[in-house]
Design an enzyme around this catalytic site. Structure first.
Site, short mmCIF file in Angstrom:
data_model
loop_
_atom_site.label_atom_id
_atom_site.label_comp_id
_atom_site.label_asym_id
_atom_site.label_seq_id
_atom_site.Cartn_x
_atom_site.Cartn_y
_atom_site.Cartn_z
N ASP A 204 -12.95 -4.09 32.06
CA ASP A 204 -12.25 -4.16 33.35
C ASP A 204 -12.77 -3.14 34.35
O ASP A 204 -12.76 -3.37 35.56
CB ASP A 204 -10.75 -3.93 33.14
CG ASP A 204 -10.05 -5.18 32.63
OD1 ASP A 204 -10.73 -6.20 32.40
OD2 ASP A 204 -8.81 -5.14 32.47
N SER B 45 -6.32 -4.69 18.36
CA SER B 45 -5.46 -3.58 18.74
C SER B 45 -6.23 -2.50 19.52
O SER B 45 -6.68 -2.76 20.63
CB SER B 45 -4.80 -3.00 17.48
OG SER B 45 -3.82 -2.05 17.81
N LYS C 212 -4.50 -8.84 19.67
CA LYS C 212 -3.27 -8.14 19.31
C LYS C 212 -2.90 -7.20 20.45
O LYS C 212 -3.46 -6.12 20.60
CB LYS C 212 -3.43 -7.36 18.01
CG LYS C 212 -2.15 -6.63 17.58
CD LYS C 212 -2.37 -5.82 16.32
CE LYS C 212 -1.08 -5.11 15.90
NZ LYS C 212 -0.65 -4.10 16.87
#
Length: 544
Positions: A303, A292, A317
Site C-alpha cells: 500500500d 496474519s 487472516k
C-alpha cells in the site's frame, strides 16, 4: 473429550427456547437470561444424566464449541497450553531441537536445530518417532508430543526412532535445552548483490534478528536489493510485524489499523522511528500459507508502494486476537477482538468467515494510485508459482515417496558422504521401490481407476466393460512410466537433494538451492531491472 461434544450441543439447543431473541430487549437482560438457562440445564445434566459427567471437562468442551461457532482463531488454553503463546513473546522455548510433521499418521522428523540435542544424537530428517519415554507415538499427535519434548532445561527424555533402511530401532537420550525461537530461517547474499532473508515467524525478537541479518549482508558490500521471503509464514505478534515494517517506511507512515467493538480495540499504528533502510529496493514473497502478521507486513509495504509483492495470493487472516486471563488463574482465552486494516483501508480477511463485513467489490488504492483489492488476502503484483515441477514429480515429492526413498538411501551411510549424487543405479532402485507402493502413492489416477473397477464389480456390468477398464488401467500404468522416465534427470536431482538433506538441516539445504526457487529467481531478476520501478508506478489511463 470429543465424546462429550454431542451432549454439549444438546444442552445449547435445549437453551434456545428459553433465550429466544427479541430485538427490543436489553442486551444485558438477554445475557442474564442466557446464563441462567445454561446454568439450569448444566445442573440438570450433572444431577440426572444417566452416567457421571466431569463438570470441568464438560465446561471446556462447551467453551470450545462456543468459540468454534465464532471463528477459526478464538481458542481456550488450559495450563501448559499457554506456554505456546508466551513463547512468541519471549522468543525462546525449551526443547530438544526437532521439527515434526504428521505424515501418513506417523510423527516424522522434518527438520533439526543445530543447537539442539537431537542433532548431536545423530537423529536425521526422515526418522520416525515410535516412542517417547513410556508413551508409544501412535497415541500422540504433534501437540501431545510437545508435552514430552518441552519441560525444564537440563532434564532428559528417552526417544525411540525407526529409520527406513535400518533393521534396528534407534534409542537416544535427549537433553531439554533453552533454545532461541529464531525468526530468520535463512539469510544469504545472492548474485548481483541481492540480499535474501526468509522469516519463519514473527516474535518479540524478529525486528532485531532481521536488522542484524541485513546488516551482516551489507557488511561486505552494499546491497542492490533485498528479498524478504514470507512464504509459509503463519504470522505471530502484531507488534513484531509493525516493528519489521518500520525498518523500511518513512516515519509517521500508517502501517496498520485495528477496528473492534470497543475503543480499546480500535487504533491506528504508525511508524514511530526513522527507517533504517529507507531506500533499499524490496521484494516480498508470499503464498497461500502467508497469514496474519505476514499479511500486515506485505499489505503495508504494498500500500505504501515500498515493495513489489511476488508469489501467490496470501491466506487472508485479517482478525486480531487478544489474550484474556481467566479467573481460575490456570487458563487463558484467545479471543478475536478486532479486524486489522492495511494503510489503504483494506481488510484482507477471507470472505468465508461468519458475519464477514468485507465488501468483495471494494477497490482501494496505494499511495501512488495503484489499484489493489481486498477480496481475500494480499494479491501479489506478479503471480509466480512456488514450484515448476511436472505434476508426476510434484505428487511423488508431496506424498513423501521421494523422501521415504531418500531416507532408505541415506541409511546406507553411517557417516555423511563427502559428495552424494544419485546415479543411474539409484534411479533404477527407485523405480523398483515405487512398484511395491500402494497405487495412491504413485498417482491419484491409479486410485480412481481402481475404485471404478471395484464399483463395477459391485454392480451388474458387462464383461466387455470390465475388460476394457482393465486394459485402460494397464495402458495408464505403462504411460505413467514413460512420462516419469522423461523426467529422469529432475528425478535424480530431487533424490540427490533429499538424501543430502538427511545429513544436514533444512535451512542449510534451502540456502544451497535458492535460485532454483521460481519466486526467488523472479524477485532477484525484478530487483535488477526497470520492472521494479514499473510495478510501483501508478497505473496510467489507457489513452496515455
Amino acid at each position: 473429550m470429543n465424546l462429550l461434544r454431542p451432549l454439549v450441543l444438546l444442552i445449547l439447543l435445549m437453551c434456545v427456547p428459553a433465550i429466544a431473541r427479541r430485538a427490543d430487549e436489553d442486551p444485558y437482560v438477554r445475557l442474564a437470561k442466557a446464563i441462567e438457562a445454561f446454568g439450569a440445564v448444566f445442573r440438570d445434566v450433572q444431577v440426572r444424566y444417566v452416567d457421571p459427567v466431569d463438570p470441568i471437562e464438560l465446561v471446556e468442551v462447551g467453551i470450545d464449541a462456543m468459540l468454534e461457532h465464532l471463528d477459526p482463531y478464538s481458542e481456550f488454553f488450559v495450563g501448559s497450553e499457554t506456554d505456546e503463546v508466551d513463547m512468541l513473546s519471549t522468543g525462546t522455548y525449551t526443547g530438544v531441537g526437532i521439527v515434526v510433521d504428521e505424515i501418513d499418521s506417523a510423527l516424522i522428523i522434518t527438520d533439526l536445530r543445530n543447537e539442539g540435542s537431537a542433532k548431536e544424537a545423530s537423529i536425521r530428517i526422515g526418522d520416525r518417532i515410535v516412542r517417547v519415554d513410556t508413551i508409544w507415538a501412535d497415541s500422540l499427535d504433534q501437540d501431545g508430543l510437545r508435552t514430552f519434548t518441552r519441560g525444564t532445561a537440563g532434564t532428559k527424555l528417552s526417544m525411540w526412532l525407526v529409520r527406513d533402511g535400518k533393521a534396528d530401532t534407534l534409542k537416544v537420550s535427549l537433553e531439554r535445552r533453552s533454545l532461541a525461537l529464531e525468526s530468520v530461517y535463512v539469510a544469504d547474499r545472492l548474485p548481483s548483490s541481492i540480499g535474501y532473508v526468509k522469516l519463519s515467524r514473527f516474535t518479540g525478537t524478529t525486528r532485531e534478528e532481521l536488522f542484524r541479518a541485513i546488516s551482516q549482508l551489507q557488511a561486505t558490500a552494499p546491497l542492490n536489493g533485498l528479498i524478504i521471503d514470507l512464504r509459509d509464514n503463519p504470522g505471530g505478534l502484531l507488534e513484531a510485524a509493525i516493528e519489521v515494517t518500520e525498518l523500511f517506511v518513512p516515519q509517521g507512515s500508517t502501517i496498520v489499523s485495528t477496528r473492534g467493538r470497543s475503543d480499546d480495540e480500535s487504533r491506528t499504528y504508525a511508524s514511530m522511528r526513522a527507517p533504517t533502510f529507507p531506500s533499499l529496493p524490496l521484494a516480498v514473497l508470499v503464498n497461500e500459507n502467508s497469514a496474519s502478521a505476514s499479511e500486515v507486513v506485505s499489505g503495508a509495504l504494498q500500500d505504501l508502494d515500498r515493495a513489489v509483492i511476488i508469489g501467490k495470493r496470501s491466506y487472508g487472516k485479517g482478525f486480531v486476537q487478544s489474550m484474556i486471563p481467566v479467573a481460575d488463574g490456570n487458563s487463558a482465552l484467545k479471543l478475536t477482538t478486532s479486524r486489522y486494516y492495511t494503510p489503504s483501508g483494506r481488510c484482507i480477511q477471507r470472505l468465508d468467515t461468519r458475519n464477514s463485513t468485507v465488501d468483495p467489490n471494494a477497490a482501494f488504492q496505494t499511495l501512488a494510485g495503484r489499484t489493489v483489492s481486498a477480496r481475500h488476502g494480499i494479491d501479489p503484483d506478479t503471480v509466480v508459482s512456488d514450484s515448476t515441477l511436472p505434476r508426476l514429480l510434484y505428487h511423488l515429492l508431496e506424498s513423501g515417496v521421494i523422501g521415504s526413498f531418500a531416507t532408505r538411501q541415506a541409511a546406507k551411510f553411517d557417516v555423511p558422504p563427502q559428495s552424494y549424487v544419485a546415479g543411474k543405479g539409484v534411479l533404477d532402485e527407485f523405480y523398483r521401490y515405487i512398484e511395491g507402493l500402494p497405487v495412491n502413492k504413485r498417482d491419484p489416477l491409479f486410485s480412481a481407476l481402481r475404485n471404478l473397477r471395484k464399483s463395477l464389480a459391485d454392480v451388474e456390468s458387462s464383461p466387455q466393460l470390465r475388460t476394457a477398464l482393465q486394459t485402460l488401467q494397464a495402458q495408464v500404468e505403462k504411460e505413467y512410466l514413460v512420462q516419469l522416465h522423461a523426467h529422469d534427470k529432475k528425478l535424480r536431482d530431487l533424490i540427490t537433494k533429499e538424501v543430502n538433506l538427511r545429513f544436514s538441516t533444512g535451512s542449510a539445504q534451502y540456502r544451497s538451492n535458492l535460485l532454483d526457487i521460481p519466486t526467488v529467481r523472479t524477485a532477484h531478476d525484478v530487483l535488477l531491472t526497470p520492472k521494479y520501478g514499473a510495478f510501483l508506478a501508478p497505473k496510467l489511463p489507457s489513452d496515455q
